[in-house]
Design a protein around this motif. Sequence first.
Motif, PDB file in Angstrom:
ATOM      1  N   LEU A 201       0.834  -1.202   0.000  1.00 59.28           N
ATOM      2  CA  LEU A 201       0.000   0.000   0.000  1.00 59.28           C
ATOM      3  C   LEU A 201       0.870   1.254   0.000  1.00 59.28           C
ATOM      4  O   LEU A 201       0.586   2.239  -0.695  1.00 59.28           O
ATOM      5  CB  LEU A 201      -0.913  -0.018   1.227  1.00 59.28           C
ATOM      6  N   HIS A 202       1.956   1.204   0.754  1.00 60.76           N
ATOM      7  CA  HIS A 202       2.815   2.371   0.901  1.00 60.76           C
ATOM      8  C   HIS A 202       3.693   2.649  -0.309  1.00 60.76           C
ATOM      9  O   HIS A 202       4.447   3.623  -0.312  1.00 60.76           O
ATOM     10  CB  HIS A 202       3.698   2.216   2.146  1.00 60.76           C
ATOM     11  N   THR A 203       3.613   1.819  -1.337  1.00 66.00           N
ATOM     12  CA  THR A 203       4.350   2.136  -2.568  1.00 66.00           C
ATOM     13  C   THR A 203       3.657   3.235  -3.368  1.00 66.00           C
ATOM     14  O   THR A 203       4.259   3.816  -4.272  1.00 66.00           O
ATOM     15  CB  THR A 203       4.504   0.892  -3.463  1.00 66.00           C
ATOM     16  N   LEU A 204       2.394   3.526  -3.048  1.00 68.77           N
ATOM     17  CA  LEU A 204       1.654   4.560  -3.775  1.00 68.77           C
ATOM     18  C   LEU A 204       2.081   5.939  -3.293  1.00 68.77           C
ATOM     19  O   LEU A 204       2.161   6.202  -2.088  1.00 68.77           O
ATOM     20  CB  LEU A 204       0.155   4.375  -3.581  1.00 68.77           C
ATOM     21  N   THR A 205       2.359   6.832  -4.235  1.00 68.89           N
ATOM     22  CA  THR A 205       2.815   8.180  -3.913  1.00 68.89           C
ATOM     23  C   THR A 205       1.850   9.216  -4.477  1.00 68.89           C
ATOM     24  O   THR A 205       1.111   8.957  -5.432  1.00 68.89           O
ATOM     25  CB  THR A 205       4.216   8.430  -4.476  1.00 68.89           C
ATOM     26  N   ALA A 206       1.871  10.396  -3.892  1.00 67.90           N
ATOM     27  CA  ALA A 206       0.969  11.471  -4.305  1.00 67.90           C
ATOM     28  C   ALA A 206       1.315  11.939  -5.715  1.00 67.90           C
ATOM     29  O   ALA A 206       2.484  12.230  -6.000  1.00 67.90           O
ATOM     30  CB  ALA A 206       1.065  12.645  -3.337  1.00 67.90           C
ATOM     31  N   PRO A 207       0.346  12.016  -6.605  1.00 72.82           N
ATOM     32  CA  PRO A 207       0.638  12.397  -7.996  1.00 72.82           C
ATOM     33  C   PRO A 207       1.159  13.821  -8.127  1.00 72.82           C
ATOM     34  O   PRO A 207       1.919  14.115  -9.056  1.00 72.82           O
ATOM     35  CB  PRO A 207      -0.710  12.235  -8.707  1.00 72.82           C
ATOM     36  N   ASP A 208       0.788  14.711  -7.213  1.00 72.93           N
ATOM     37  CA  ASP A 208       1.237  16.100  -7.289  1.00 72.93           C
ATOM     38  C   ASP A 208       2.363  16.410  -6.311  1.00 72.93           C
ATOM     39  O   ASP A 208       2.793  17.568  -6.201  1.00 72.93           O
ATOM     40  CB  ASP A 208       0.073  17.065  -7.048  1.00 72.93           C
ATOM     41  N   GLY A 209       2.826  15.394  -5.586  1.00 71.31           N
ATOM     42  CA  GLY A 209       3.929  15.594  -4.653  1.00 71.31           C
ATOM     43  C   GLY A 209       3.563  16.307  -3.370  1.00 71.31           C
ATOM     44  O   GLY A 209       4.449  16.639  -2.568  1.00 71.31           O
ATOM     45  N   ARG A 210       2.284  16.531  -3.115  1.00 76.56           N
ATOM     46  CA  ARG A 210       1.863  17.252  -1.923  1.00 76.56           C
ATOM     47  C   ARG A 210       1.500  16.286  -0.787  1.00 76.56           C
ATOM     48  O   ARG A 210       1.063  15.161  -1.034  1.00 76.56           O
ATOM     49  CB  ARG A 210       0.670  18.167  -2.226  1.00 76.56           C
ATOM     50  N   PHE A 211       1.691  16.769   0.416  1.00 74.69           N
ATOM     51  CA  PHE A 211       1.364  16.021   1.627  1.00 74.69           C
ATOM     52  C   PHE A 211       0.000  16.447   2.157  1.00 74.69           C
ATOM     53  O   PHE A 211      -0.457  17.559   1.912  1.00 74.69           O
ATOM     54  CB  PHE A 211       2.409  16.283   2.714  1.00 74.69           C
ATOM     55  N   GLY A 212      -0.629  15.549   2.930  1.00 77.23           N
ATOM     56  CA  GLY A 212      -1.881  15.887   3.585  1.00 77.23           C
ATOM     57  C   GLY A 212      -3.062  15.174   2.965  1.00 77.23           C
ATOM     58  O   GLY A 212      -2.922  14.151   2.288  1.00 77.23           O
ATOM     59  N   TYR A 213      -4.258  15.728   3.180  1.00 79.13           N
ATOM     60  CA  TYR A 213      -5.483  15.089   2.706  1.00 79.13           C
ATOM     61  C   TYR A 213      -5.718  15.416   1.234  1.00 79.13           C
ATOM     62  O   TYR A 213      -5.532  16.559   0.800  1.00 79.13           O
ATOM     63  CB  TYR A 213      -6.668  15.517   3.560  1.00 79.13           C
ATOM     64  N   PRO A 214      -6.144  14.421   0.444  1.00 80.47           N
ATOM     65  CA  PRO A 214      -6.260  14.614  -1.006  1.00 80.47           C
ATOM     66  C   PRO A 214      -7.390  15.541  -1.435  1.00 80.47           C
ATOM     67  O   PRO A 214      -7.262  16.226  -2.452  1.00 80.47           O
ATOM     68  CB  PRO A 214      -6.513  13.195  -1.542  1.00 80.47           C
ATOM     69  N   ALA A 215      -8.510  15.560  -0.704  1.00 81.26           N
ATOM     70  CA  ALA A 215      -9.699  16.282  -1.161  1.00 81.26           C
ATOM     71  C   ALA A 215      -9.460  17.788  -1.136  1.00 81.26           C
ATOM     72  O   ALA A 215      -9.098  18.341  -0.086  1.00 81.26           O
ATOM     73  CB  ALA A 215     -10.899  15.934  -0.307  1.00 81.26           C
ATOM     74  N   PRO A 216      -9.678  18.483  -2.250  1.00 81.29           N
ATOM     75  CA  PRO A 216      -9.521  19.943  -2.239  1.00 81.29           C
ATOM     76  C   PRO A 216     -10.430  20.625  -1.228  1.00 81.29           C
ATOM     77  O   PRO A 216     -10.067  21.657  -0.657  1.00 81.29           O
ATOM     78  CB  PRO A 216      -9.888  20.339  -3.675  1.00 81.29           C
ATOM     79  N   GLU A 217     -11.624  20.034  -0.986  1.00 86.67           N
ATOM     80  CA  GLU A 217     -12.566  20.643  -0.051  1.00 86.67           C
ATOM     81  C   GLU A 217     -11.995  20.748   1.365  1.00 86.67           C
ATOM     82  O   GLU A 217     -12.374  21.642   2.140  1.00 86.67           O
ATOM     83  CB  GLU A 217     -13.870  19.842   0.004  1.00 86.67           C
ATOM     84  N   ALA A 218     -11.102  19.831   1.718  1.00 86.65           N
ATOM     85  CA  ALA A 218     -10.514  19.856   3.053  1.00 86.65           C
ATOM     86  C   ALA A 218      -9.508  20.985   3.199  1.00 86.65           C
ATOM     87  O   ALA A 218      -9.292  21.491   4.307  1.00 86.65           O
ATOM     88  CB  ALA A 218      -9.851  18.517   3.361  1.00 86.65           C
ATOM     89  N   ALA A 219      -8.864  21.378   2.118  1.00 79.73           N
ATOM     90  CA  ALA A 219      -7.839  22.439   2.136  1.00 79.73           C
ATOM     91  C   ALA A 219      -6.762  22.134   3.175  1.00 79.73           C
ATOM     92  O   ALA A 219      -6.327  23.022   3.923  1.00 79.73           O
ATOM     93  CB  ALA A 219      -8.486  23.802   2.382  1.00 79.73           C
ATOM     94  N   LEU A 220      -6.326  20.879   3.219  1.00 80.75           N
ATOM     95  CA  LEU A 220      -5.345  20.450   4.211  1.00 80.75           C
ATOM     96  C   LEU A 220      -4.191  19.719   3.533  1.00 80.75           C
ATOM     97  O   LEU A 220      -3.894  18.555   3.823  1.00 80.75           O
ATOM     98  CB  LEU A 220      -6.001  19.549   5.261  1.00 80.75           C
TER      99      LEU A 220
END
Length: 342
Positions: free
Chosen positions: A138-157
Amino acid sequence: MQSRTKRHLSPADLDALLRASTGVGCRVEAELTDGWFAAAYRVVLDDGRPAVVKLAPPPDAPVLRYERGITATEAMVYGRLAALPPGQVPTPELLYSGPEFVVLSVLDGTPWDKVADGLPPVTQDALRRELGAVTARLHTLTAPDGRFGYPAPEAALSAPDWPTAFTAMVDALLQDAADAQDAAGAAPLTSPLDVPPAVIRALVAEGKGVLGEVTEPRLVHFDLWPGNVFVDVPGGGEGPRAPRITGIIDHERAFWGDPVAELVSLAFGGDTGPDSDLVAGYTEAGGHLDFTPAVRHRLALYRLYLGLLLVVECGPRGYVGDHLAFCRRTLAEAVAELRALG
């Protein structure tokens, strides 16, 4: 588990929702009541396939900041896992999704927490080792945009580095707690923190150096307690067929961050120390866990975060009694651990 965040629909309304969004209706067989956040129904689709429908909270339900856009996060995770080689991370297949729901295939097996007491230690050990391997993949998956935190834009986190993202995640929960206090007015809080927010912020600030060691955002499930792990145990673990993990579920809490954080929820199912079966399976599958002082410090910060999350969510979800007491103890123990490190 009852929760104010669960959206309950009649069979006719659920059928109409799916039919309008996907063109495929359903017949409801039963509501699945074990979940803690989202309402879920076992259904049969028009084409005869059994499925599970999970519903997003009602539009007017109070949710925490990190929970905004949470249904899209779960759908995203299912999509990313489906792209891995077959069998790497067993999980339901995402059949349909929309802003208000996900429709999933039905897993074989049983939630681990339902059968754990009847399993011999050797079976538990084997399953923990397999879970470690699944987690490493599972941990082999990385963020496509290189950003950390929660993926949903609505969270703004989210943020470009882990210390900034993690600090924002903690601040969001503290703000959620403050909002609940304001809404309560003179009435006592439903989910008191029992520790000043300034203390929590100071403990997180003291950890920015060790958090900065994390430079690549990896997918963290952050809810891998036994109730979210399905297992198949033929003959109670003593038959000719080996026990196996058939799937992990409930990816709503997933974020891009430090894989070490996964150990916090995994600890609800057993030992996660350096000599544990879980860590052995993790490293055998290619994962890396080196329990340095810095890693142990980060792990204590993640225990603080989970403890804070558990306490704060009790308010909007309406959790009281023994569960609230457990959450408050979890937070207090995490604060004490970090203070001892200091």
